[in-house]
Motif scaffolding. Structure first.
Motif, PDB file in Angstrom:
ATOM      1  N   ILE A  33       5.293  31.613  15.705  1.00  0.00           N
ATOM      2  CA  ILE A  33       5.720  31.956  17.068  1.00  0.00           C
ATOM      3  C   ILE A  33       4.548  31.754  18.036  1.00  0.00           C
ATOM      4  CG2 ILE A  33       6.341  33.920  18.547  1.00  0.00           C
ATOM      5  CD1 ILE A  33       8.207  34.863  16.400  1.00  0.00           C
ATOM      6  N   MET A  49      11.724  27.804  18.109  1.00  0.00           N
ATOM      7  CA  MET A  49      11.966  27.049  16.884  1.00  0.00           C
ATOM      8  C   MET A  49      13.443  27.093  16.530  1.00  0.00           C
ATOM      9  SD  MET A  49      10.409  29.586  13.940  1.00  0.00           S
ATOM     10  CE  MET A  49       8.810  29.958  14.642  1.00  0.00           C
ATOM     11  N   PRO A  50      14.008  26.020  16.031  1.00  0.00           N
ATOM     12  CA  PRO A  50      13.355  24.818  15.540  1.00  0.00           C
ATOM     13  C   PRO A  50      13.118  23.770  16.626  1.00  0.00           C
ATOM     14  CG  PRO A  50      15.721  24.655  15.148  1.00  0.00           C
ATOM     15  CD  PRO A  50      15.470  26.002  15.764  1.00  0.00           C
TER      16      PRO A  50
HETATM   17  N1  LIG Z   1      19.241  28.550  20.877  1.00  0.00           N
HETATM   18  C1  LIG Z   1      18.043  28.280  20.117  1.00  0.00           C
HETATM   19  C2  LIG Z   1      17.357  29.600  19.788  1.00  0.00           C
HETATM   20  C3  LIG Z   1      15.981  29.391  19.162  1.00  0.00           C
HETATM   21  C4  LIG Z   1      15.176  30.699  19.108  1.00  0.00           C
HETATM   22  O1  LIG Z   1      15.373  31.616  19.903  1.00  0.00           O
HETATM   23  N2  LIG Z   1      14.234  30.735  18.143  1.00  0.00           N
HETATM   24  C5  LIG Z   1      13.368  31.909  18.021  1.00  0.00           C
HETATM   25  C6  LIG Z   1      13.076  32.211  16.565  1.00  0.00           C
HETATM   26  S1  LIG Z   1      14.439  32.874  15.696  1.00  0.00           S
HETATM   27  C7  LIG Z   1      12.033  31.605  18.657  1.00  0.00           C
HETATM   28  O2  LIG Z   1      11.510  30.519  18.543  1.00  0.00           O
HETATM   29  N3  LIG Z   1      11.445  32.604  19.320  1.00  0.00           N
HETATM   30  C8  LIG Z   1      10.124  32.493  19.841  1.00  0.00           C
HETATM   31  C9  LIG Z   1      10.061  32.727  21.300  1.00  0.00           C
HETATM   32  O3  LIG Z   1      11.094  33.050  21.918  1.00  0.00           O
HETATM   33  O4  LIG Z   1       8.955  32.577  21.857  1.00  0.00           O
HETATM   34  C10 LIG Z   1      18.405  27.488  18.875  1.00  0.00           C
HETATM   35  O5  LIG Z   1      19.578  27.502  18.479  1.00  0.00           O
HETATM   36  O6  LIG Z   1      17.547  26.794  18.316  1.00  0.00           O
END
Ligand SMILES: N[C@@H](CCC(=O)N[C@@H](CS)C(=O)NCC(=O)O)C(=O)O
Length: 216
Positions: A33, A49-50
């Motif tokens: 992250i 991610m991803p």
């Molecule tokens: N809608 C996106 C959501 C991606 C997402 O929110 N990933 C989270 C991890 S589960 C993330 O990278 N969070 C880090 C942040 O928000 O800085 C998808 O389907 O890829």
């Protein structure tokens, strides 16, 4: 093809399982992250991610990535062509990404990610509230729509719908949260069947080992 992220993310796991069900070779490049890795940032400018790369093509968002994979590698089809079946598959993907994974994240982030990987306390009250108040209506809904054992959410074979909705249940499993056998028998059987497929089991085993290794 490269997937940037960690399979502990339900979105990353969804892409990896989708690729595996298609027989594609996706290389997982570990990204934490907040990473500033330039290749990851090119794919995912908001550091979610991803991220994904296929040669000089880079993109983020799990749904954008699986639609790219489906168009570039149509067989076996994992997103139905029939208009109504396709709409339902897209609905389940959206339900999984926002409603289900959103609820699961409140538990997994606050109980595992924040204390273990970010060095700060999680909001345990928010996690408990998500488990006791948000999760039951989601499981009530799933119990109404999940098919008899051996069936799939949309049509006669596995689709994006099954892959997207099952993925966040792996995170709940890491927290020892499973649909109650008496109240949600269909949901439990369907989740266990989808997550036992090699496309998921490979990643979930690795995640378990990693979580054991990093436990306090
Ligand atoms: N809608 C996106 C959501 C991606 C997402 O929110 N990933 C989270 C991890 S589960 C993330 O990278 N969070 C880090 C942040 O928000 O800085 C998808 O389907 O890829």
């Amino acid at each position: 093809m490269i997937v940037y992220g960690s399979s502990l993310s339900p979105y990353v796991r969804k892409v990896l399982a989708f690729g595996a069900e298609k027989g594609l070779e996706l290389e997982l490049q570990p990204i934490g992250i907040g990473s500033n890795d330039p290749d990851f940032l090119e794919a995912s400018p908001f550091r979610k991610m991803p991220g994904f790369r296929d040669g000089d093509f880079a993109i983020s968002d799990s749904s954008a990535i699986v639609h790219y994979l489906e168009a570039a590698h149509p067989n076996p089809a994992l997103i139905p062509a029939d208009p109504k079946a396709r709409a339902r598959a897209v609905w389940y993907d959206e339900f999984a990404d926002t409603i289900l994974a959103g609820c699961g994240a409140k538990m997994f982030f606050n109980r595992v990610v924040a204390p273990r990987f970010l060095g700060r306390e999680g909001d345990l009250a928010a996690a408990d509230k998500a488990e006791s108040e948000e999760l039951p209506p989601i499981l009530d809904y799933l119990e109404r729509v999940v098919p008899e054992p051996g069936g799939w959410l949309v049509g006669e074979s596995i689709t994006l719908a099954d892959i997207a909705v099952a993925s966040p249940f792996a995170n709940l499993g890491h927290l020892d949260i499973r649909p109650d056998q008496a109240r949600y028998p269909r949901t439990l059987a369907w989740v266990e069947a989808v997550l036992a497929r090699p496309s998921f089991a490979h990643w979930i085993e690795r995640e378990k080992a990693f979580l054991e290794k990093t436990a306090a």
